[in-house]
Structure formats: C-alpha cells, structure tokens
Design an enzyme around this catalytic site. Structure first.
Site, PDB file in Angstrom:
ATOM      1  N   LYS A 190      29.515   0.952  26.569  1.00 47.75           N
ATOM      2  CA  LYS A 190      28.118   1.285  26.229  1.00 47.75           C
ATOM      3  C   LYS A 190      27.817   0.938  24.782  1.00 47.75           C
ATOM      4  CE  LYS A 190      26.656   5.741  25.752  1.00 47.75           C
ATOM      5  NZ  LYS A 190      26.335   7.060  26.306  1.00 47.75           N
ATOM      6  N   ASP A 217      30.550  12.148  33.640  1.00 46.35           N
ATOM      7  CA  ASP A 217      30.379  12.181  32.183  1.00 46.35           C
ATOM      8  C   ASP A 217      30.293  13.641  31.743  1.00 46.35           C
ATOM      9  OD1 ASP A 217      30.132  11.158  29.656  1.00 46.35           O
ATOM     10  OD2 ASP A 217      28.220  10.151  29.980  1.00 46.35           O
ATOM     11  N   SER A 221      21.717  13.787  28.855  1.00 42.46           N
ATOM     12  CA  SER A 221      20.623  14.266  28.005  1.00 42.46           C
ATOM     13  C   SER A 221      19.317  13.588  28.454  1.00 42.46           C
ATOM     14  CB  SER A 221      20.970  13.978  26.543  1.00 42.46           C
ATOM     15  OG  SER A 221      19.915  14.362  25.713  1.00 42.46           O
ATOM     16  N   THR A 222      19.058  12.376  27.965  1.00 42.82           N
ATOM     17  CA  THR A 222      17.838  11.673  28.417  1.00 42.82           C
ATOM     18  C   THR A 222      18.019  11.090  29.819  1.00 42.82           C
ATOM     19  OG1 THR A 222      18.567   9.528  27.568  1.00 42.82           O
ATOM     20  CG2 THR A 222      17.343  10.949  26.045  1.00 42.82           C
TER      21      THR A 222
HETATM   22  C1  R5P Z   1      27.962  10.460  24.863  1.00 44.15           C
HETATM   23  O1  R5P Z   1      28.914   9.729  24.650  1.00 44.15           O
HETATM   24  C2  R5P Z   1      27.933  11.377  26.037  1.00 44.15           C
HETATM   25  O2  R5P Z   1      29.164  11.414  26.674  1.00 44.15           O
HETATM   26  C3  R5P Z   1      26.841  11.003  27.042  1.00 44.15           C
HETATM   27  O3  R5P Z   1      27.154   9.760  27.626  1.00 44.15           O
HETATM   28  C4  R5P Z   1      25.493  10.922  26.394  1.00 44.15           C
HETATM   29  O4  R5P Z   1      25.259  12.040  25.614  1.00 44.15           O
HETATM   30  C5  R5P Z   1      24.399  10.768  27.417  1.00 44.15           C
HETATM   31  O5  R5P Z   1      23.161  10.709  26.792  1.00 44.15           O
HETATM   32  P1  R5P Z   1      21.865  10.219  27.535  1.00 44.15           P
HETATM   33  O6  R5P Z   1      21.757  10.988  28.811  1.00 44.15           O
HETATM   34  O7  R5P Z   1      20.734  10.556  26.574  1.00 44.15           O
HETATM   35  O8  R5P Z   1      21.984   8.756  27.755  1.00 44.15           O
END
Ligand code: R5P
Length: 292
Positions: A190, A217, A221-222
């Site tokens: 990513k 995961d 969040s978003t």
């Molecule tokens: C970050 O490395 C975390 O493991 C999640 O992948 C991340 O916080 C996901 O964020 P979002 O849902 O905003 O893409």
C-alpha cells in the site's frame, strides 16, 4: 478488584464483569457549560485495584482527559493500582515523524498515559515501527489479540478462504490468522498519499478463482484501503469478498460504502458498530486472571 467503565466502555463492561465475576460500576462523566469535563466515582476505591475501561474511538481528546482525571482521582481516593483497559487505543499509527515538523503522537500519548496508570492492557494495538508495547510504555503493558477469535469466525462461517493483508502493516493479523486456519495468504503493498487516498498493488499473483477472499486488517477507518484492495481481488477472480477487522472505526459513511461495493464486513466489538459480530469481552475477562 473493581471494573469501572468510562464513557466509551459501556458497550463491554457488563459482559466483561459477567465473564470475569468481578464487580463493575460506571464513572460518572458530564460536562460543565464551557465543555470542561467532570468525572466522579461512586464506589469506595480504598485499597482496591481498579480496571478503567475506555475505548478511544470518538471524541478521542475528551476520552484521554477523562481517563487521566479518573486515574489520578482513583489514586487520591486510595486505589491500590489503576489499570487502563483499552479495547481500542488511539494514536498508534503516528509512530514516526512522517513529515517535517510533525509530532510523533504515539510516544507523546503513551508517555502521558504512563504518568497516571500502573499498567495498560490494550487489545490489538497498531504496533509497526515500534513493534513491542515495552518500546512505547514505561509501565507494565499487556497486549491482547483477537486473532484467535477471527480465525474461529472464518473457520465457522467462510468456506474456502484465502486471507489477504492489504499492506505490510497488516501481516501481524492477516498472516497470523491464515496460519491458524491453514489457509493461503497474500500481503499486498500500500502507498498512502493522504488520509483518504491510498494505492494498493500486488506483490505476487495469486489465483482466487473459486476462493472467498478475506481481507484481514486491524483497523478500518475511511474504508478506502479495503475498497482499493477489493478491486484487485475481484480482478483476480475472487468469488466473494469479506473483510474482517479488529477495530471498526468506520468514519462517516465508510460502512455503507463498503456494503455498496458488495464487501461483507465483519468486525469485533472493541468499538460498537453495526458490523460487530465477534465478541472480545471473554478475552478481556480472561486477562484479569493474573491481577489481584
Ligand atoms: C494502517 O496501516 C491500518 O492497518 C489500516 O490499514 C488503516 O488504518 C485503514 O485506514 P482506512 O480505512 O482509512 O483506509
């Protein structure tokens, strides 16, 4: 010992109390007209070990002030030990200065908590560059993980799964869960451009035909990480797409965006939300066994 639930611990406190057989009570929290917080304990705290339960998923700054006011007050009222039990603990992803002049918030917040508590128990904290709790807390710390529960959920509900980690930070969850159920796994790559913009790339090709892809995961969040990952998995021929996370923050309309993209979303109940199907209260109750 006494369990005291803070404002964001009430979705779990009675479950934990029931499973651990420990009495529980709530911390009274309200606000003065100017927004200052006021906290008040009702039970006698003298000579007791107190486990304060707080999941820091909304109004995070207030949640932090609230536990600091509570921990200091508990000590002043004679508590023997004060432990913070955080089903979800915040600020862990900001573990380095990503941009010039930026705060390394993880260390500042853990340092602050460490000044007021005797111990912290955190459920699946996002540990990456600093990969042990002992590296970021000077007080006693215990890491709890929902990986076993996630593995059990997949075993029971999803046939022919292939486990996918959307980025290298997810391997602690995705790889570990895959090993537990003896499933094939793949960790993707990513690149994050901003809080809302991520790009996901394949490291190696995997055939997902006739497989159900399960993205595992720690945090959603978003939801953009999952949405972008799902696009790749569909191209690889996945039959159905599931995503399972420990901490379902789901900001704004994240959950409905994921559902609209035909992704089956499951989370634990560290944060209350509509996708919470995996209960972590038993794990937390179990962790109290070594406490007096
Ligand atoms: C970050 O490395 C975390 O493991 C999640 O992948 C991340 O916080 C996901 O964020 P979002 O849902 O905003 O893409």
């Amino acid at each position: 010992m006494l369990i005291v639930s803070c404002s964001h611990g009430k979705h779990l406190d009675s479950l934990i109390a029931k499973k651990s057989g420990i009495n529980h009570s709530i911390l009274h929290v309200d606000k003065f007209p100017d927004d200052e917080l006021r906290v008040r304990f009702e039970p006698e705290l003298k000579n007791k070990s107190i486990a304060l339960i707080q999941s820091f998923y909304k109004n995070i700054s207030d949640c932090i002030i609230e536990v600091i006011l509570a921990a200091k007050t508990a000590k002043e009222l004679g508590a023997k030990k004060v432990i913070l039990v955080a089903p979800y603990f915040p600020y862990m992803r900001q573990d380095k200065r990503f941009h010039k002049g930026e705060a390394v918030s993880q260390l500042i917040v853990t340092g602050l908590i460490g000044k007021y508590f005797d111990a912290v128990y955190l459920m699946d904290p996002h540990l990456h560059r600093k990969n042990k709790l002992g590296h970021i807390f000077k007080i006693k710390s215990k890491k709890l993980t929902a990986n076993g529960l996630i593995a059990a959920y997949i075993r029971k509900h999803i046939k022919n799964p292939a486990i996918i980690g959307p980025d290298e930070e997810s391997y602690k969850w995705a790889k570990n869960v895959a090993e537990m159920i003896d499933a094939e796994s793949m960790i993707l790559n990513k690149k994050r451009y901003s809080s809302h913009h991520v790009e996901i790339k394949l490291n190696k090709k995997i055939n997902l035909r006739n497989k159900n892809a399960v993205i595992v995961d720690d945090i959603i969040s978003t939801g953009n990480t999952i949405l972008e990952t799902a696009k790749i998995l569909r191209r690889l021929g996945a039959k159905k797409i599931y995503c399972i996370c420990v901490h379902g923050i789901f900001v704004n309309d994240a959950l409905s965006k994921l559902k609209k993209a035909k992704i089956n979303v499951i989370s634990t109940n560290t944060i209350p939300n509509k996708a919470a199907r995996i209960d972590v209260s038993g794990l937390i109750a179990e962790s109290f066994k070594d406490l007096d």
